[in-house]
Design an enzyme around this catalytic site. Structure first.
Site, mmCIF file in Angstrom:
data_model
loop_
_atom_site.group_PDB
_atom_site.id
_atom_site.type_symbol
_atom_site.label_atom_id
_atom_site.label_comp_id
_atom_site.label_asym_id
_atom_site.label_seq_id
_atom_site.Cartn_x
_atom_site.Cartn_y
_atom_site.Cartn_z
ATOM 1 N N HIS A 12 0.867 -1.189 0.000
ATOM 2 C CA HIS A 12 0.000 0.000 0.000
ATOM 3 C C HIS A 12 0.899 1.233 0.000
ATOM 4 O O HIS A 12 1.764 1.362 0.845
ATOM 5 C CB HIS A 12 -0.912 0.000 1.235
ATOM 6 C CG HIS A 12 -0.177 0.071 2.538
ATOM 7 N ND1 HIS A 12 -0.361 -0.828 3.557
ATOM 8 C CD2 HIS A 12 0.763 0.942 3.007
ATOM 9 C CE1 HIS A 12 0.422 -0.515 4.572
ATOM 10 N NE2 HIS A 12 1.116 0.551 4.272
ATOM 11 N N HIS A 59 -2.023 4.355 9.803
ATOM 12 C CA HIS A 59 -0.892 5.297 9.779
ATOM 13 C C HIS A 59 -1.216 6.628 10.449
ATOM 14 O O HIS A 59 -0.705 7.669 10.051
ATOM 15 C CB HIS A 59 -0.463 5.579 8.344
ATOM 16 C CG HIS A 59 -0.008 4.400 7.565
ATOM 17 N ND1 HIS A 59 -0.854 3.425 7.110
ATOM 18 C CD2 HIS A 59 1.225 4.040 7.135
ATOM 19 C CE1 HIS A 59 -0.159 2.524 6.431
ATOM 20 N NE2 HIS A 59 1.097 2.873 6.434
ATOM 21 N N HIS A 193 11.009 -0.887 2.726
ATOM 22 C CA HIS A 193 11.052 0.567 2.517
ATOM 23 C C HIS A 193 11.306 1.294 3.825
ATOM 24 O O HIS A 193 10.969 0.802 4.896
ATOM 25 C CB HIS A 193 9.796 1.108 1.824
ATOM 26 C CG HIS A 193 8.481 0.977 2.543
ATOM 27 N ND1 HIS A 193 7.917 -0.229 2.892
ATOM 28 C CD2 HIS A 193 7.580 1.915 2.921
ATOM 29 C CE1 HIS A 193 6.732 -0.023 3.455
ATOM 30 N NE2 HIS A 193 6.493 1.267 3.499
ATOM 31 N N GLU A 240 6.250 -3.538 7.952
ATOM 32 C CA GLU A 240 4.836 -3.824 7.616
ATOM 33 C C GLU A 240 4.662 -5.248 7.074
ATOM 34 O O GLU A 240 3.537 -5.742 6.997
ATOM 35 C CB GLU A 240 4.324 -2.826 6.570
ATOM 36 C CG GLU A 240 4.163 -1.417 7.101
ATOM 37 C CD GLU A 240 3.807 -0.403 6.008
ATOM 38 O OE1 GLU A 240 3.395 0.708 6.358
ATOM 39 O OE2 GLU A 240 3.949 -0.703 4.799
HETATM 40 C C1 DHB Z 1 4.905 5.072 1.302
HETATM 41 C C2 DHB Z 1 4.852 3.740 1.730
HETATM 42 C C3 DHB Z 1 3.969 3.364 2.750
HETATM 43 O O1 DHB Z 1 3.878 2.092 3.244
HETATM 44 C C4 DHB Z 1 3.129 4.297 3.321
HETATM 45 O O2 DHB Z 1 2.267 3.879 4.246
HETATM 46 C C5 DHB Z 1 3.188 5.627 2.915
HETATM 47 C C6 DHB Z 1 4.079 6.010 1.899
HETATM 48 C C7 DHB Z 1 5.814 5.510 0.190
HETATM 49 O O3 DHB Z 1 6.666 4.721 -0.290
HETATM 50 O O4 DHB Z 1 5.655 6.653 -0.282
HETATM 51 FE FE FE Z 2 2.551 1.993 5.048
#
Ligand code: DHB
Ligand code: FE
Length: 279
Positions: A12, A59, A193, A240
């Site tokens: 997501h 979030h 990430h 996550e």
């Molecule tokens: C991004 C990734 C995420 O899991 C999120 O919740 C918000 C932003 C991103 O890579 O921009």
């Molecule tokens: Fe996220």
């Protein structure tokens, strides 16, 4: 009794909502990501779920850092999406399945998972975007939903083993629900990430691909890693992947891979998609 038809894990990222709103699916940047979905949509058309149990992390829309449950389950008649400040169009409310919600809540607490019960709940991009990707161009999401939140945001986080066992208890709850409904479990977030700090932009392709493989064949493999190990290996938001593991736990023993896709990057994220069928 209800039947679990399978599970789908998917990234997501709010930026995906912008791409959908602006019809950029064929754009060079987006095509390798959106091309992953048609085989999964075909599979969904075949297995025809009535309900989606969606395992994700909030979030800051419904919970904030002042009150952060480790595990929470929605029990509302419907779930509203709201503006998260990213310019993503908000979506019509999602229909709940309160009968399944309450059955899951009772079964999970009986199994000693002391979850937070939410009779009102806002759902953020981690809930809405995967449903939009799986059932595109619908005025209203065609399945009833039960949101399940796992805290992957504010430390201390639940361990990988705890999430897998939580997933197992979710699976047991669904399968003991007195209903002829067909249920799909959807896990969202990941893969590697990191959005902030010195390692912002961190991605670990080797680990992600290993994790996707092992999730099908040997899901307990990842429980050898502590939460700090997982943050180091996948980034502060890569953790996550605990939502993926929870979803895999709900599917129980053996599964087969229906379809997978992996593409780097979408925004700051290594995007993954993995659909699994229960054997
Ligand atoms: C991004 C990734 C995420 O899991 C999120 O919740 C918000 C932003 C991103 O890579 O921009
Ligand atoms: Fe996220």
């Amino acid at each position: 009794m209800a039947r679990i038809v399978g599970g789908i894990n998917v990234t997501h990222v709010p930026y995906i909502g912008r791409a959908i709103a602006n019809n950029l699916q064929q754009d060079a940047y987006w095509k390798p990501f959106f091309d992953g979905f048609p085989p999964v949509r075909d599979w969904l058309a075949k297995v025809k779920p009535d309900v989606a149990v969606v395992v994700y992390n909030d979030h800051g829309l419904n919970f904030f850092l002042d009150k952060m449950p480790t595990f929470a389950v929605g029990a509302a008649p419907q779930y509203q999406n709201a503006d998260e400040g990213w310019g993503i169009p908000t979506l019509p409310p999602y229909t709940g399945d309160q009968d399944l919600s309450w059955h899951m809540i009772e079964s999970l607490i009986e199994d000693e998972f002391d979850i937070t019960t939410c009779q009102e709940m806002l759902v953020d991009h981690a809930f809405t975007l995967p449903l939009e990707l799986l059932w595109p161009n619908q005025k209203q999401c065609p399945v009833r939903t039960v949101p399940v939140c796992v805290n992957t945001v504010q430390f201390p986080l639940p361990t990988a083993a705890r999430c897998f066992n939580f997933g197992r208890a979710i699976g047991k709850a669904i399968e003991s629900w007195d209903s002829d409904a067909r249920v799909v479990v959807i896990g969202t977030g990941g893969l590697s990430h990191q959005l902030d700090g010195q390692r912002a932009g961190f991605i670990n392709k080797e680990f992600d691909l290993m994790f996707m493989d092992k999730l099908v064949t040997d899901p307990l493999w990842v429980t050898r890693y502590s939460v700090p190990d997982l943050v180091e290996l996948t980034g502060t938001q890569g953790v996550e992947l605990l939502n993926w593991l929870t979803t895999r736990g709900a599917l129980g023993g053996e599964v087969t891979k229906v379809h997978a896709n992996y593409h780097i990057p979408i925004s700051n994220t290594a995007s993954g998609l993995l659909a699994m069928e229960v054997v």
